[in-house]
Design a protein around this motif. Structure first.
Motif, mmCIF file in Angstrom:
data_model
loop_
_atom_site.group_PDB
_atom_site.id
_atom_site.type_symbol
_atom_site.label_atom_id
_atom_site.label_comp_id
_atom_site.label_asym_id
_atom_site.label_seq_id
_atom_site.Cartn_x
_atom_site.Cartn_y
_atom_site.Cartn_z
ATOM 1 N N LEU C 105 -19.631 64.935 -89.733
ATOM 2 C CA LEU C 105 -20.930 65.008 -90.411
ATOM 3 C C LEU C 105 -20.943 64.098 -91.638
ATOM 4 O O LEU C 105 -21.895 63.354 -91.866
ATOM 5 N N ALA C 108 -21.096 60.556 -90.576
ATOM 6 C CA ALA C 108 -22.428 60.216 -90.085
ATOM 7 C C ALA C 108 -23.385 59.994 -91.246
ATOM 8 O O ALA C 108 -24.164 59.042 -91.253
ATOM 9 N N GLN C 185 -24.581 60.778 -84.144
ATOM 10 C CA GLN C 185 -25.215 61.263 -85.381
ATOM 11 C C GLN C 185 -25.422 60.121 -86.371
ATOM 12 O O GLN C 185 -26.422 60.084 -87.083
ATOM 13 N N VAL C 189 -29.038 59.454 -87.918
ATOM 14 C CA VAL C 189 -29.228 59.418 -89.374
ATOM 15 C C VAL C 189 -29.737 58.053 -89.809
ATOM 16 O O VAL C 189 -30.635 57.951 -90.649
ATOM 17 N N TYR C 235 -32.601 67.343 -91.380
ATOM 18 C CA TYR C 235 -32.002 67.104 -90.075
ATOM 19 C C TYR C 235 -30.593 67.694 -89.997
ATOM 20 O O TYR C 235 -30.065 67.880 -88.902
ATOM 21 N N ALA C 239 -28.365 68.671 -86.745
ATOM 22 C CA ALA C 239 -27.169 67.835 -86.594
ATOM 23 C C ALA C 239 -25.943 68.709 -86.399
ATOM 24 O O ALA C 239 -25.082 68.417 -85.566
ATOM 25 N N ALA C 242 -25.897 69.880 -82.982
ATOM 26 C CA ALA C 242 -25.521 68.806 -82.066
ATOM 27 C C ALA C 242 -24.016 68.547 -82.120
ATOM 28 O O ALA C 242 -23.374 68.281 -81.104
ATOM 29 N N LEU C 243 -23.442 68.648 -83.318
ATOM 30 C CA LEU C 243 -22.005 68.429 -83.442
ATOM 31 C C LEU C 243 -21.230 69.501 -82.693
ATOM 32 O O LEU C 243 -20.204 69.225 -82.077
#
Lengths: 540, 375, 307
Positions: C105, C108, C185, C189, C235, C239, C242-243
């Motif tokens: 994260l 990203a 990601q 982003v 977001y 995110a 999604a990770l």
């Protein structure tokens, strides 16, 4: 304060072009302007005349696809060719600017104090602490109430007028030589507008900077400017001393602008005319509830308003934003739940269900302020105009509907051949005509006009006012005319009702209200708005 | 997306609707047009490719396991003789002479025992030869001339670990992936539009309640539910796209609700209400046409998302069942065989990625075309 | 503020309850059970196992039993890894997944954010087009394609990095999984940042900042970026989800003993408690993360007030 001294800011042969996918558009086509110390120069023109873009170009603020040519000289330097770092030593220090949109021109994420202090720290070399102290002084200078608290406030916590005061404070922070004001009062209510203008005039007198004032409002020009430039489609068509421009305009366009104040008054309705609409103690309350589990609290938007209208009459409802005048208009038409009683043609319509209202709807029509929002963007003009017929005269064939649409378009002086076009292909004035045609196709009795001219240029406004007057005379229409623009109301209304915070402050015949208003608020309103009118009448 | 038509009999001036403008803008966008062509070609290949291909998608070529992609025909010249010899050996034939005549092999063969005429089957069954025939048999049936045609086949994308033609499999997989993409999107859009429009149009408490439900559903680890569904209820094609569709409708519902709320506040809707137009009329003439733009855009962007999700499930071994296949299944097989047979990964990946790429570009193009304020 | 946080945490309880209920019954109505092995167990053994795991009791009793133990933060014994409880398994795997996810994260945000800002400042120029094409590629190429290719090139051919394994989170072992996990990601982003940055650069208050002669750095970073970062902050919630999804693939490919891998194993082996434990833990994680994101948003945007 006529000045003959050397210009502080000198604009020579300025051009602005925009590259668009469909080709280059020339927004400004070579204009010459200048302003001297202590002088106020007004740049007047209607929307699209290039007046704002000329100033944006001078300040190096054009959009990425814009190009500027010519020379803009300040203190021997050509602003257009200055490197950015150099330009940044002038912008915000020697030349400052106030914008039209007070609601969005301040950064929503920082406090007023910080934003005020920023240019002083950057240009004046002040420490943040010193700058904050000076910011507080500036807030006092521009008459912000409770400055100690407001300095820590965020823009969203302030009204439009207060934000514009903050912008002015910011503009004055570094004692500039030139102040460019781009329609600084357009987005504000008339009374606020008057206060801001007064403030600007006072400050200029005290601090002696040069002011370039961009506006479309001749009333303001008359009041504050020493000299005037009149712009039309990117050119300066006329310039000169304010008095001269107002007394003996040379260019036909200037004459048209000066002529654009709606004039005349409505002929009275014969006393025998039958009553058409009566409203008794109409009230509207919105329940404001923030969350699923939070208690509601009530906001009285309209509070016990009563009036009566006879066929053929026009009632002008006047007030500033938030006064509840638009809500009243919709409540009268039973478009939102309201208390009280509304009688139309002997028929009590308040509280009627939607289905019961259906048949009456064709007699009761509504025209909106925003000619860009009130027409469905994906329907043709013909479809828009004839939509009401689908509801109220379903027996008509498509060809009949089409013929009726053509007729209605002709009535509002639009070419029926354009009926297969879409709204976005028309100008603001034309769109408002389409909106009016949509109501006329049903041959209504009562039309509620909700600020129908506010979004239009003055010259267009005048045409719409005349159109409305003609239609009224031809079809014996009854109008409920809602507006904050007193000049327009004066030209159209038999009676006037002044509203403030949901209540009626004062009501009576138009002449009486305008000539001898009883209430302070009405006086303030008229005083703020009517300067144009009275001065125009005195001089022209 | 169709241009709204008007039924005016004598139309003197043709207007340009927003759809017309949007179409022009879209066709002026080179990336979008190129993407539409790419997508069209891929869709066409997926639909008619398997019919045109000489190889059925599930036919196994035991002699061609993991052969590389090539434009040249198999078998290769140097493969023929060893293969022929190997077959002869299995058929217990001794090769006296070997001769290649054009695309046929002619060999004098002999055997210690009488040669059964059915021996030719050894050759026919091989993927390399066809129409084998024994001629000029000796009196004692112990020698003769064996003639077999070389069976030329093309594997433009190579073959997989079972010796199946990758090209046909890629096309068939395209059918499956695209179908799942479209069906699941249709499911998601239908649920989302209905839910969002209802919520937005009704407003008030109902709206808040319905959106609260969406919020809660958002915080569920949906992908885990999909995996659970698929694992526990079998890898069912129908179930799969329903599951995926049921997951992906949340965004759509939010978008449509927001759009409906905005449009409901628009003055043209209020104007229609003031004119006495019924709810159906308002929804049909004003709300739907104006919501269509964002829905179309979102749909274009949802299809690649769904395809990706399907291939993700396939990758985990939860996708469609053998011998059916999808791009995700092929890619996961390819990834396992990456060393040594890269073509197994490369071709399905190219198809999948170009499809996703094209759909994304078309979506972006549509958004720019329908909402031009960003240009 | 504290009240708001407490309220949000309390509000999460029904959600979690719902999740537990749905997943519990979904698993139980599914055909097959944890002990349906290829070689059937003896009836006696089966009976004993069912007894130990309470499978012989009525379903609603099992449900109540499970609710009770979850309320005490006890996810029960694993059906498949019979020597471990779910809590023990999570104690090993959860920190690994969290480390993996957070690193990805951060990567990203930093890389994607920078790329987005650069693209916005060079809008409609070659740099912009390059970044956006790369971003589209990043969104489009699935991570289960990227992972094997990266492994092949960097791990097998060049031999720079190990091809798999966790090795206690050693730096070289982390690089490939984190990069694979972060790539999509980064792309999202970057696109988000670019979009909101372009809008911010056109906004009136940025025009004000330019008109007042602030330096480019002040205009871009102090005035444009702070507002432009807000959509990116919103977001973060999606995110994170999604990770988590991505980690299932990445952990499988790289053989990392994280929670995502356990989930797939658990589902395939009908390990009831493991599957439900994973779902509940992941849901709590998503809820908590969303709360943090909302608080962060309020910190950045004074217009948002929680009380």
């Amino acid at each position: 304060m006529t000045s003959t001294n050397a210009p502080v800011l000198d604009i020579q042969n300025l051009t602005v072009d925009f590259d668009t996918p469909t080709g280059t558009i020339a927004a400004v086509r070579g204009v010459d302007m200048h302003v001297g110390a202590g002088e106020t120069v007004a740049i007047v023109g209607e929307s699209g005349s290039g007046k704002s873009q000329a100033m944006m170009a001078a300040m190096g603020l054009l959009a990425a696809n814009g190009r500027a040519g010519g020379r803009v000289t300040y203190d021997g330097a050509d602003l257009l060719n200055l490197p950015l770092a150099k330009l940044n030593t002038l912008r915000g220090r020697k030349i400052t600017m106030i914008f039209q949109e007070p609601m969005t021109s301040l950064d929503p994420l920082y406090t007023i104090g910080r934003q005020l202090a920023e240019p002083m720290v950057v240009h004046g070399g002040l420490s943040w602490k010193a700058a904050k102290t000076r910011a507080l002084e500036l807030l006092k200078l521009v008459n912000i109430p409770d400055p100690d608290r407001k300095i820590k406030a965020y823009p969203y916590e302030m009204s439009g007028g207060q934000r514009q005061r903050v912008m002015i404070a910011m503009a004055l922070a570094n004692d500039p030589d030139v102040l460019i004001a781009d329609e600084p009062t357009t987005a504000l209510d008339v009374t606020t507008q008057a206060q801001i203008l007064q403030l600007l005039a006072d400050l200029q007198k005290r601090l002696g900077m040069a002011v370039m004032f961009i506006t479309h409002d001749l009333g303001i020009v008359r009041r504050i400017a020493d000299r005037v430039y009149v712009m039309k489609s990117g050119d300066v068509v006329e310039s000169g001393e304010t008095d001269r421009i107002f007394t003996s305009p040379e260019h036909p366009y200037t004459r048209m602008l000066l002529d654009a104040e709606p004039t005349g008054a409505k002929p009275p309705v014969p006393a025998a005319s039958p009553p058409l609409l009566e409203a008794q103690k109409v009230g509207v309350a919105f329940s404001v509830d923030a969350g699923l589990f939070k208690p509601r609290h009530e906001l009285k938007a309209v509070d016990g308003v009563s009036f009566a209208l006879r066929r053929g009459q026009t009632l002008g409802i006047v007030g500033e934003s938030g006064s509840g005048k638009s809500t009243l208009g919709r409540a009268v038409l039973n478009l939102l739940p309201a208390t009280g009683r509304v009688v139309y043609n002997g028929d009590v319509i308040s509280g009627k269900s939607r289905a019961h209202m259906q048949a009456l709807r064709r007699h009761l029509q509504l025209v909106f302020q925003d000619p860009f929002g009130s027409l469905s963007p994906r329907l043709t003009v013909g479809q828009i105009v004839s939509e009401g017929l689908l509801v109220h005269e379903p027996q008509l064939s498509a060809a009949d509907r089409d013929a009726r649409a053509c007729q209605a378009l002709e009535e509002v002086a639009l070419d029926p051949a354009m009926r297969n076009r879409y709204p976005h292909e028309f100008s603001g004035g034309q769109r408002q005509r389409i909106a009016i045609a949509r109501t006329m196709v049903l041959k209504p009795d009562l039309v509620v006009l909700d600020e129908p001219t506010s979004a239009l240029d003055r010259t267009i406004q005048k045409q719409i006012v005349e159109l409305l007057r003609d239609l009224q005379a031809a079809h014996e229409l009854t109008y409920l005319f809602i507006s904050h623009d007193l000049a327009v109301v004066r030209a159209l209304a038999d009676t006037v009702m002044v509203m403030k915070q949901g209540k009626v402050i004062e009501a009576g015949p138009t002449d009486v209200i305008f000539q001898s208003p009883r209430d302070d608020y009405t006086r303030e309103l008229i005083g703020a708005a009517m300067l144009t009118q009275s001065q125009m009448m005195a001089t022209g | 997306m169709t241009v709204s038509t008007s039924d005016v009999p004598h139309a003197p001036q043709k207007g340009r609707s927003l759809w017309d403008d949007a179409r022009d803008r879209l066709f002026a966008n080179r990336a979008a047009v190129a993407s539409m062509i790419v997508l069209g070609v891929i869709a066409l290949l997926s639909i008619i490719g398997p019919m045109l291909s000489p190889h059925p998608f599930d036919k196994v070529y035991r002699d061609y396991v993991k052969v590389p992609a090539s434009l040249q025909a198999y078998p290769r010249p140097d493969q023929v003789q060893p293969a022929f010899e190997a077959l002869a050996k299995r058929a217990r034939l001794t090769i006296e002479s070997y001769d290649r005549v054009g695309d046929s092999i002619v060999a004098e063969v002999s055997s210690r025992r009488a040669i059964d005429p059915r021996t030719t089957r050894y050759f026919d069954r091989s993927d390399l030869f066809k129409d084998a025939a024994l001629t000029d048999m000796a009196e004692d049936q112990r020698a003769g001339r064996l003639r077999a045609d070389i069976n030329f086949v093309h594997f433009y994308f190579g073959t997989d670990a079972n010796g199946r033609d990758m090209m046909t499999r890629t096309f068939i997989a395209g059918r499956v992936s695209l179908t799942i993409g479209l069906l699941a999107t249709a499911v998601a859009i239908s649920i989302g539009v209905l839910y969002g429009a209802t919520s937005g149009y009704l407003g008030g408490r109902v709206d808040r309640l319905m959106m609260r439900v969406v919020d809660i559903l958002y915080s569920l680890p949906f992908i885990f539910f999909v995996i659970m569904l698929v694992v526990f209820f079998g890898r069912n094609f129908v179930l799969m796209f329903i599951a995926v569709g049921a997951v992906e409708w949340l965004d759509m519902a939010r978008i449509v609700r927001g759009q409906t709320l905005t449009i409901k506040r628009q003055e043209y809707v209020q104007a229609a209400e003031a004119m006495g137009v019924s709810d159906t009329g308002i929804v049909r003439r004003h709300i739907i046409p104006n919501t269509l733009g964002p829905v179309v855009v979102y749909m274009t962007l949802l299809v690649p998302k769904v395809i990706l999700l399907e291939s993700f499930l396939s990758f985990l071994g939860l996708g469609v069942q053998e011998p059916m296949t999808s791009w995700g299944v092929l890619i996961s097989e390819g990834a396992r065989n990456l060393q040594g047979s890269a073509w197994m990964l490369i071709f399905p990946s190219i198809f999948l990625t170009s499809t996703l790429f094209a759909l994304n570009f078309i979506g972006d193009g549509l958004r720019d075309a329908l909402d031009p304020k960003d240009r | 503020m504290t009240r708001y946080v407490l309220g949000r945490l309390l509000g999460a309880i029904p959600t979690i309850f719902l999740i537990v209920t749905i997943s519990f019954f979904l698993i139980r109505i599914a055909p097959g059970g944890p002990f349906d092995l290829e070689r059937p167990l003896e009836a006696k053994v089966m009976e004993n196992l069912n007894k130990i795991y309470h499978l012989d009791e009525p379903l609603w009793q099992q449900y109540l039993l499970y609710l009770k133990s979850v309320a005490q933060l006890d996810f029960g014994p694993s059906f498949y890894f019979r020597d471990f409880t779910i809590n023990e398994l999570f104690a090993q795997s959860l920190p690994i997944s969290i480390q993996l996810g957070l690193t990805a994260l951060c990567l990203a945000l930093v890389v994607g954010g920078t790329l987005g800002v650069v693209a916005a400042l060079r809008q409609n120029q070659p740099t912009d087009y390059t970044v956006m094409a790369a971003a589209t590629l990043g969104v489009t190429i699935p991570n289960f394609v990227v992972a094997p290719i990266l492994t092949l090139v960097l791990g097998v051919w060049l031999g720079w990095l190990p091809v798999g394994g966790w090795n206690g989170g050693a730096f070289v072992n982390v690089i490939l999984p984190v990069v694979t996990l972060a790539l999509p990601q980064i792309a999202v982003v970057a696109r988000l940042t670019r979009g909101s940055m372009i809008e911010a650069l056109r906004s009136n208050h940025v025009r004000t900042a330019r008109a007042y002669g602030l330096s480019t750095y002040m205009v871009v970073v102090v005035h444009a970026l702070r507002g432009a970062i807000l959509p990116v902050v919103s977001y973060l919630g999606p995110a994170a989800a999604a990770l988590l999804t991505g980690s299932v693939v990445v952990e499988t490919i790289f053989g990392i003993p994280g929670i995502g891998r356990y989930f797939v194993q658990g589902a395939l082996n009908r390990d009831y408690t493991l599957v439900m434990g994973t779902v509940v833990v992941v849901a709590c994680f998503v809820i908590l993360f969303n709360l943090i994101v909302d608080l962060l948003y309020a910190l950045l945007d004074p217009r948002v007030r929680y009380d």
